[in-house]
Scaffold this active site. Structure first.
Site, PDB file in Angstrom:
ATOM      1  N   ALA A  97       0.739  -1.456   0.102  1.00  0.00           N
ATOM      2  CA  ALA A  97      -0.323   0.215   0.308  1.00  0.00           C
ATOM      3  C   ALA A  97       0.718   1.136  -0.261  1.00  0.00           C
ATOM      4  CB  ALA A  97      -0.963   0.416   1.140  1.00  0.00           C
ATOM      5  N   GLY A 126       1.638   3.837  -3.248  1.00  0.00           N
ATOM      6  CA  GLY A 126       0.547   4.507  -4.277  1.00  0.00           C
ATOM      7  C   GLY A 126       0.175   5.310  -2.477  1.00  0.00           C
ATOM      8  N   HIS A 127       0.175   5.561  -1.432  1.00  0.00           N
ATOM      9  CA  HIS A 127      -0.244   5.881  -0.706  1.00  0.00           C
ATOM     10  C   HIS A 127       0.642   6.556   0.498  1.00  0.00           C
ATOM     11  CE1 HIS A 127      -3.739   6.051   2.792  1.00  0.00           C
ATOM     12  NE2 HIS A 127      -4.531   6.212   1.250  1.00  0.00           N
ATOM     13  N   PHE A 128       1.260   7.614  -0.245  1.00  0.00           N
ATOM     14  CA  PHE A 128       1.632   8.157  -1.046  1.00  0.00           C
ATOM     15  C   PHE A 128       3.084   8.651  -1.312  1.00  0.00           C
ATOM     16  CE2 PHE A 128      -2.348  10.118   1.487  1.00  0.00           C
ATOM     17  CZ  PHE A 128      -3.232  10.061   0.407  1.00  0.00           C
ATOM     18  N   ILE A 178       2.253   7.356   4.558  1.00  0.00           N
ATOM     19  CA  ILE A 178       1.229   6.247   5.269  1.00  0.00           C
ATOM     20  C   ILE A 178       0.822   5.350   5.064  1.00  0.00           C
ATOM     21  CG2 ILE A 178       1.340   9.192   5.419  1.00  0.00           C
ATOM     22  CD1 ILE A 178      -1.434   8.535   5.229  1.00  0.00           C
TER      23      ILE A 178
END
Length: 109
Positions: A16, A19-21, A26
């Protein structure tokens, strides 16, 4: 049963984070909820479950490799389990309630 707690590990290389971020990763709230539900399932020996989210509040972002602790209270009369996630230093990260339901073999997941 008294309130209990255990570590809530989130690998620094969790997919995750890509792409986050980008540039400032986070943990997405949905990942925290998923890990909390899976950990409760294991810690309370609930077997395979579906979960209903009663409520959730996210108050502090979590970055890769941060040590977290999941704590919970015994299930209420309705079966809801109040939980809280905090950093190893005690800073609140998230809280809410989850209600487990047995998985029906005849219903697709």
């Amino acid at each position: 049963m008294n309130p209990a707690s255990c570590p809530l590990p989130i690998p620094a290389d969790h997919p995750a984070f890509a792409g986050h971020f980008p540039g400032q990763p986070i943990v997405p709230g949905v990942v925290l909820l998923d890990l909390a539900a899976l950990t409760l399932q294991q810690q309370l020996d609930l077997g395979a479950r579906r979960w209903q989210l009663g409520n959730a509040k996210f108050v502090h972002p979590v970055g890769p490799g941060e040590a977290l602790v999941l704590s919970w209270k015994p299930p209420s009369a309705s079966g809801a389990i109040a939980f809280a996630v905090q950093t190893a230093g005690g800073e609140p990260v998230a809280s809410g309630s989850l209600t487990p339901y047995a998985v029906d073999a005849n219903v697709p997941s």
